[in-house]
Design a protein around this motif. Structure first.
Motif, PDB file in Angstrom:
ATOM      1  N   PRO A  38       1.158  -0.708   0.090  1.00 45.21           N
ATOM      2  CA  PRO A  38       0.096   0.020   0.074  1.00 45.21           C
ATOM      3  C   PRO A  38       0.953   1.403   0.103  1.00 45.21           C
ATOM      4  O   PRO A  38       2.259   1.217  -0.550  1.00 45.21           O
ATOM      5  CB  PRO A  38      -0.646  -0.068   1.008  1.00 45.21           C
ATOM      6  CG  PRO A  38       0.110  -0.710   1.917  1.00 45.21           C
ATOM      7  CD  PRO A  38       0.313  -1.934   1.470  1.00 45.21           C
ATOM      8  N   GLY A  87      -5.601  -2.168   5.204  1.00 45.66           N
ATOM      9  CA  GLY A  87      -6.278  -2.542   4.370  1.00 45.66           C
ATOM     10  C   GLY A  87      -7.553  -1.205   3.753  1.00 45.66           C
ATOM     11  O   GLY A  87      -7.201  -0.858   2.827  1.00 45.66           O
ATOM     12  N   THR A  88      -7.105  -0.243   4.655  1.00 43.66           N
ATOM     13  CA  THR A  88      -7.853   0.806   4.684  1.00 43.66           C
ATOM     14  C   THR A  88      -6.898   1.562   3.398  1.00 43.66           C
ATOM     15  O   THR A  88      -7.255   2.700   2.385  1.00 43.66           O
ATOM     16  CB  THR A  88      -8.405   2.036   5.726  1.00 43.66           C
ATOM     17  OG1 THR A  88      -9.607   1.563   6.105  1.00 43.66           O
ATOM     18  CG2 THR A  88      -8.978   3.365   4.860  1.00 43.66           C
ATOM     19  N   SER A 134      -6.268   0.758  -0.357  1.00 44.47           N
ATOM     20  CA  SER A 134      -8.290   1.415  -0.901  1.00 44.47           C
ATOM     21  C   SER A 134      -7.356   1.999  -1.888  1.00 44.47           C
ATOM     22  O   SER A 134      -8.555   2.484  -2.866  1.00 44.47           O
ATOM     23  CB  SER A 134      -9.577   1.058  -0.173  1.00 44.47           C
ATOM     24  OG  SER A 134      -9.515   2.167   0.696  1.00 44.47           O
ATOM     25  N   ARG A 168      -3.321  -3.684  -6.843  1.00 39.13           N
ATOM     26  CA  ARG A 168      -4.378  -3.661  -6.091  1.00 39.13           C
ATOM     27  C   ARG A 168      -3.892  -4.816  -4.912  1.00 39.13           C
ATOM     28  O   ARG A 168      -3.235  -6.111  -5.251  1.00 39.13           O
ATOM     29  CB  ARG A 168      -5.259  -4.235  -6.942  1.00 39.13           C
ATOM     30  CG  ARG A 168      -5.875  -2.849  -8.510  1.00 39.13           C
ATOM     31  CD  ARG A 168      -7.401  -3.088  -8.510  1.00 39.13           C
ATOM     32  NE  ARG A 168      -7.211  -2.170  -8.774  1.00 39.13           N
ATOM     33  CZ  ARG A 168      -7.507  -1.555 -10.460  1.00 39.13           C
ATOM     34  NH1 ARG A 168      -6.219  -2.520 -11.520  1.00 39.13           N
ATOM     35  NH2 ARG A 168      -7.228  -0.760 -11.617  1.00 39.13           N
ATOM     36  N   ARG A 219      -5.892  -8.000  -2.737  1.00 37.31           N
ATOM     37  CA  ARG A 219      -6.316  -8.430  -2.642  1.00 37.31           C
ATOM     38  C   ARG A 219      -6.583  -8.933  -1.771  1.00 37.31           C
ATOM     39  O   ARG A 219      -5.713  -9.806  -0.857  1.00 37.31           O
ATOM     40  CB  ARG A 219      -6.673  -9.394  -3.827  1.00 37.31           C
ATOM     41  CG  ARG A 219      -6.409  -8.944  -4.811  1.00 37.31           C
ATOM     42  CD  ARG A 219      -7.665  -7.323  -5.504  1.00 37.31           C
ATOM     43  NE  ARG A 219      -7.551  -7.077  -6.765  1.00 37.31           N
ATOM     44  CZ  ARG A 219      -7.981  -6.511  -7.544  1.00 37.31           C
ATOM     45  NH1 ARG A 219      -9.273  -5.904  -7.080  1.00 37.31           N
ATOM     46  NH2 ARG A 219      -8.039  -6.278  -9.322  1.00 37.31           N
ATOM     47  N   HIS A 247     -11.460  -9.687   4.274  1.00 36.87           N
ATOM     48  CA  HIS A 247     -10.283  -8.954   4.369  1.00 36.87           C
ATOM     49  C   HIS A 247      -9.487  -8.510   3.822  1.00 36.87           C
ATOM     50  O   HIS A 247      -8.849 -10.196   2.764  1.00 36.87           O
ATOM     51  CB  HIS A 247     -10.225  -8.585   6.265  1.00 36.87           C
ATOM     52  CG  HIS A 247     -11.603  -7.743   6.399  1.00 36.87           C
ATOM     53  ND1 HIS A 247     -12.786  -7.183   6.676  1.00 36.87           N
ATOM     54  CD2 HIS A 247     -12.316  -8.624   7.195  1.00 36.87           C
ATOM     55  CE1 HIS A 247     -13.431  -7.304   6.918  1.00 36.87           C
ATOM     56  NE2 HIS A 247     -12.824  -8.172   7.668  1.00 36.87           N
ATOM     57  N   ARG A 248      -8.940  -7.551   3.493  1.00 38.46           N
ATOM     58  CA  ARG A 248      -7.619  -7.374   2.178  1.00 38.46           C
ATOM     59  C   ARG A 248      -5.971  -8.345   3.211  1.00 38.46           C
ATOM     60  O   ARG A 248      -5.059  -8.619   2.502  1.00 38.46           O
ATOM     61  CB  ARG A 248      -6.578  -5.944   1.832  1.00 38.46           C
ATOM     62  CG  ARG A 248      -7.925  -5.575   0.684  1.00 38.46           C
ATOM     63  CD  ARG A 248      -7.726  -4.107   0.575  1.00 38.46           C
ATOM     64  NE  ARG A 248      -7.897  -4.071  -0.675  1.00 38.46           N
ATOM     65  CZ  ARG A 248      -9.061  -2.841  -0.485  1.00 38.46           C
ATOM     66  NH1 ARG A 248      -9.739  -2.399   1.426  1.00 38.46           N
ATOM     67  NH2 ARG A 248      -9.644  -2.616  -1.451  1.00 38.46           N
TER      68      ARG A 248
END
Length: 487
Positions: free
Chosen positions: A329, A427-428, A431, A443, A445, A452-453
């Motif tokens: 992320p 996870g946020t 996104s 991305r 997944r 949840h991621r």
């Protein structure tokens, strides 16, 4: 040593009452053979018997000496399709890599930062017991260890010179005291490896599945390379690194200085990146620690190896073993927050460790471009596999032409997961998306069957080939095995 005692005895004294081993390593692959090394931790006054393989007896020789024990190694070969070797009257079958049906196991983060030597063994090693049961049902050909095989954060404790490192250290330590420190560090590294290799479930696996290991920061100390340059360049820091490096060569590669197996790219050991090629498979493991600094992930040696692997023709499937996740992320928001909030600045080193850190953005793009070129080669598929974050997840980066780079993260085999709230926070962030290479979005997944991621459970990863097709499945401590993910 009982399962309860396997994590340690509450002291740093190694288990030297009996021989620990064999611990099996893959030195190299050739067209017909697996070249192996068996490691033994041997109390003074004892000697391991020879290894018998393919009708030949191979004696074990000493590669390192410690205060109360010696480290012995026997090198031998088995057919690529598999076979068995004998030691002390026991036969140890080895599955081999010569068949279309192939199973590899991937683990990381085998410990914790604080008190790992005092943990109760059956709790600590619960996922190792699950991995052992899976192997006994259907054997693995290789055991891939993706970093943090030991947690050495406390090896500096108990010596006056290093007790407060990396927060403070003497500027001009006494040479005799430094020699005592080096001995102290060596023995404490030995204690950790001895306790881990004596644990019953890991011991049973290690004797029958060749291991391939790459190191990460906790094999040295928390955040090695992302700490201040003054700390790592100090006499204390260099003593810690030297002891950790010797321990890595001895206990994670069954090697010694100047005697590295052929899979290592630099025989001199300036960096410890390695690659294995054969049986329709390439395993490429760059070293993300030896040359690391606060503003670089790899140095000239590591990048030369990366360029060579990218240019190499390799049919079949490539697994790029990145000890920290190659895809992740957007971390810049967290980094800005940590600089702005004093209470969070102690976590800055953890983010600096990642490819996604602002400090490493150029290198991250460079590695992704090399991976993209590897994936574009005819007949070549590539998957990234990582550990380090104490969570399980998967990530995709679009490569163009309908192709996708999959990244599989499995962490940790023994490290307990962080709070579920942290997994939700990541996870946020995920996104928001990320695209360090224009036109190639990343991305994150959920795992197959998960909502949840990020899965906040201890875990290990199965990589399985049937015919020419590979798939991946995670074994999660509470949720159990995930459905297979085609690669």
């Amino acid at each position: 040593m009982s399962s309860t005692d396997a994590a340690g005895t509450g002291t740093d004294a190694p288990a030297t009452e009996r021989i620990i081993g064999p611990v099996l390593f893959l030195d190299d692959l050739t067209a017909e053979a697996m070249h192996l090394a068996a490691l033994f931790i041997v109390p003074h006054g004892q000697a391991p018997g020879p290894v018998t393989a393919q009708g030949q007896e191979v004696p074990a020789t000493v590669i390192a000496r410690y205060r109360r024990c010696d480290i012995h190694r026997a090198r031998f070969a088995l057919p690529l399709a598999g076979g068995s070797y004998r030691w002390e009257g026991a036969a140890h079958p080895v599955a081999g890599l010569g068949a279309d049906a192939l199973r590899l196991a991937y683990v990381s983060c085998n410990g914790e930062e604080t008190g790992d030597m005092e943990r109760e063994g059956s709790e600590r090693n619960a996922m190792w017991a699950r991995l052992r049961a899976s192997h006994e049902a259907q054997p693995f050909a290789l055991l891939l260890h993706g970093g943090d095989q030991v947690y050495a954060d406390e090896v500096t404790h108990g010596h006056p010179l290093s007790e407060d490192w990396p927060d403070s250290w003497p500027e001009d330590p006494d040479p005799a005291a430094m020699e005592g420190l080096r001995e102290h560090l060596r023995e404490r590294f030995l204690a950790r490896y001895a306790a881990i290799y004596a644990a019953p479930d890991l011991a049973a696996l290690a004797a029958r599945i060749p291991s391939l290991m790459q190191w990460d920061d906790h094999d040295i100390c928390d955040g090695w390379g992302s700490l201040s340059r003054a700390a790592t360049a100090s006499a204390m820091g260099q003593a810690v690194f030297a002891a950790a490096r010797e321990a890595y060569l001895t206990f994670q590669a069954a090697a010694a200085e100047g005697d590295l197996p052929p899979r290592f790219a630099d025989p001199a050991g300036g960096h410890l990146g390695w690659a294995v090629h054969g049986a329709g498979l390439r395993l490429y493991a760059p070293d993300l620690r030896s040359e690391r600094g606060r503003r670089q992930v790899m140095g000239p040696g590591g990048w030369a190896m990366a360029e060579a692997e990218a240019a190499r023709a390799s049919s079949g499937h490539t697994f790029l073993l990145s000890s920290v996740p190659l895809l992740g992320p957007r971390l810049s928001i967290l980094e800005y927050l940590m600089m702005a909030v004093p209470q969070m600045q102690k976590y800055e080193d953890d983010l600096r460790d990642q490819w996604q850190s602002r400090a490493h953005r150029g290198e991250w793009r460079r590695m992704l471009e090399l991976v993209r070129s590897m994936a574009a080669a005819d007949g070549q598929d590539i998957t990234a596999v990582s550990g380090e974050i104490h969570l399980a997840t998967r990530t995709e980066m679009e490569l163009g032409g309908g192709r996708v780079l999959n990244q599989l993260v499995a962490s940790g085999i023994a490290h307990r997961p962080p709070p579920a709230a942290w997994a939700r926070t990541l996870g946020t962030l995920a996104s928001l998306g990320e695209a360090p290479l224009p036109g190639h979005p990343i991305r994150i997944r959920p795992l197959p069957g998960q909502r949840h991621r990020y899965a906040a459970e201890r875990n290990w990863l199965l990589l399985e080939r049937r015919g020419a097709r590979w798939s991946a499945s995670w074994d999660l401590e509470h949720a159990g095995p995930t459905p297979p993910l085609p690669l």
